[in-house]
Design an enzyme around this catalytic site. Structure first.
Site, PDB file in Angstrom:
ATOM      1  N   CYS A  68     -34.453  51.215 -15.947  1.00  0.00           N
ATOM      2  CA  CYS A  68     -35.802  51.642 -16.313  1.00  0.00           C
ATOM      3  C   CYS A  68     -35.792  53.114 -16.719  1.00  0.00           C
ATOM      4  O   CYS A  68     -36.360  53.489 -17.759  1.00  0.00           O
ATOM      5  CB  CYS A  68     -36.758  51.409 -15.151  1.00  0.00           C
ATOM      6  SG  CYS A  68     -38.489  51.779 -15.533  1.00  0.00           S
ATOM      7  N   CYS A  69     -35.159  53.953 -15.926  1.00  0.00           N
ATOM      8  CA  CYS A  69     -35.066  55.385 -16.249  1.00  0.00           C
ATOM      9  C   CYS A  69     -34.312  55.594 -17.554  1.00  0.00           C
ATOM     10  O   CYS A  69     -34.652  56.473 -18.351  1.00  0.00           O
ATOM     11  CB  CYS A  69     -34.376  56.141 -15.122  1.00  0.00           C
ATOM     12  SG  CYS A  69     -35.374  56.373 -13.635  1.00  0.00           S
ATOM     13  N   CYS A 117     -32.973  60.727 -12.196  1.00  0.00           N
ATOM     14  CA  CYS A 117     -33.406  59.737 -13.187  1.00  0.00           C
ATOM     15  C   CYS A 117     -32.327  59.467 -14.216  1.00  0.00           C
ATOM     16  O   CYS A 117     -32.285  58.400 -14.819  1.00  0.00           O
ATOM     17  CB  CYS A 117     -34.686  60.199 -13.875  1.00  0.00           C
ATOM     18  SG  CYS A 117     -34.497  61.673 -14.887  1.00  0.00           S
ATOM     19  N   CYS A 121     -42.487  59.321 -11.898  1.00  0.00           N
ATOM     20  CA  CYS A 121     -43.298  58.174 -12.291  1.00  0.00           C
ATOM     21  C   CYS A 121     -44.007  57.585 -11.069  1.00  0.00           C
ATOM     22  O   CYS A 121     -43.467  57.584  -9.954  1.00  0.00           O
ATOM     23  CB  CYS A 121     -42.419  57.105 -12.946  1.00  0.00           C
ATOM     24  SG  CYS A 121     -41.793  57.580 -14.577  1.00  0.00           S
ATOM     25  N   CYS A 144     -42.315  54.957  -8.590  1.00  0.00           N
ATOM     26  CA  CYS A 144     -41.094  55.383  -7.894  1.00  0.00           C
ATOM     27  C   CYS A 144     -41.264  56.722  -7.176  1.00  0.00           C
ATOM     28  O   CYS A 144     -40.274  57.389  -6.855  1.00  0.00           O
ATOM     29  CB  CYS A 144     -39.933  55.460  -8.883  1.00  0.00           C
ATOM     30  SG  CYS A 144     -39.544  53.874  -9.669  1.00  0.00           S
TER      31      CYS A 144
END
Length: 247
Positions: A134-135, A241, A215, A218
């Site tokens: 995702c990062c 990240c 974010c 998280c």
């Protein structure tokens, strides 16, 4: 405020070998690594053309400090904000407040590739299954594209924030670019004193127990005595990240 448009800007950073970048970083660190944050910023901005160096910020808990310094030295410096699509609404409001208050003239919103998200994160829940991926999609890849026109970039990391940052220099190599960490040597007391000296606004989530803000899915509040980044990716074997991991 303008979004980043791939393909705009110069043809790319001046091409130098890894040895050239390493030598330049080592020389700057040896000469100026112990300088004040303001001096480090001035040196970095003097080393590169105005369109060859960028500031990268999350508009997080302590971003105001070095952005205020930057605004007093060169407010036209390109400022890149990675709009992951997962930020707290408060972060966006804070970004707008600081941009106007500090007179930052070139803040760019960097967004993930819609096709990447459609293919790998169609329902927006990848963070719960694979936070690293995702990062990578929402931060690392977009920033890599946005940095293409630049030979150097600056950020607000500090050594005191975590064990993984404890030996961070003020000037370092980041792939084909020089990375500048003007606040590397500053601790919490220095940050606090600067906020108070210039009466700078805090990110609203700091008062709610979020000393490090990323974010929304998280990021969590920290407990008394915890590392200030303990609320990032809590419960996962993850501390960064990816944008600050060496290529």
């Amino acid at each position: 405020m303008r979004p980043f448009e791939p393909g705009t800007g110069s043809a790319g950073p001046r091409r130098t070998s890894d040895g050239d970048i390493a030598s330049r970083a080592a020389d700057l660190e040896a000469r100026y690594g112990d300088a004040t944050p303001q001096e480090i910023l001035r040196i970095a901005l003097d080393e590169f053309d105005a369109d060859d160096i960028a500031a990268v910020t999350s508009f997080g808990a302590e971003s105001t400090v070095w952005l205020h310094m930057l605004s007093e030295i060169e407010p036209s410096t390109p400022v890149l904000f990675i709009d992951t699509g997962k930020h707290f609404p408060a972060t966006h409001r804070y970004r707008e407040t600081l941009t106007q208050m500090l007179g930052l003239k070139d803040v760019r919103l960097i967004k993930p590739d819609p096709e990447d998200l459609k293919r790998e994160d169609p329902v927006g829940m990848l963070f719960s299954q694979d936070a690293d991926r995702c990062c990578h999609l929402r931060k690392t890849l977009p920033l890599a594209g946005a940095l293409q026109p630049f030979s150097a970039w600056m950020n607000g990391r500090k050594r005191h924030q975590s064990a993984t940052r404890a030996r961070m220099p003020a000037f370092e190599v980041d792939g084909p670019r020089l990375k500048v960490n003007p606040l590397a040597s500053w601790g919490p007391q220095d940050i606090r004193a600067y906020f108070e000296r210039f009466d700078l606004p805090r990110h609203p989530l700091v008062a709610e127990g979020y000393p490090s803000i990323g974010c929304m899915p998280c990021t969590s509040r920290i407990k008394p005595g915890e590392d200030e980044r303990a609320g990032r990716w809590r419960g996962r074997d993850k501390t960064e990240c990816g944008i600050h991991l060496a290529p």
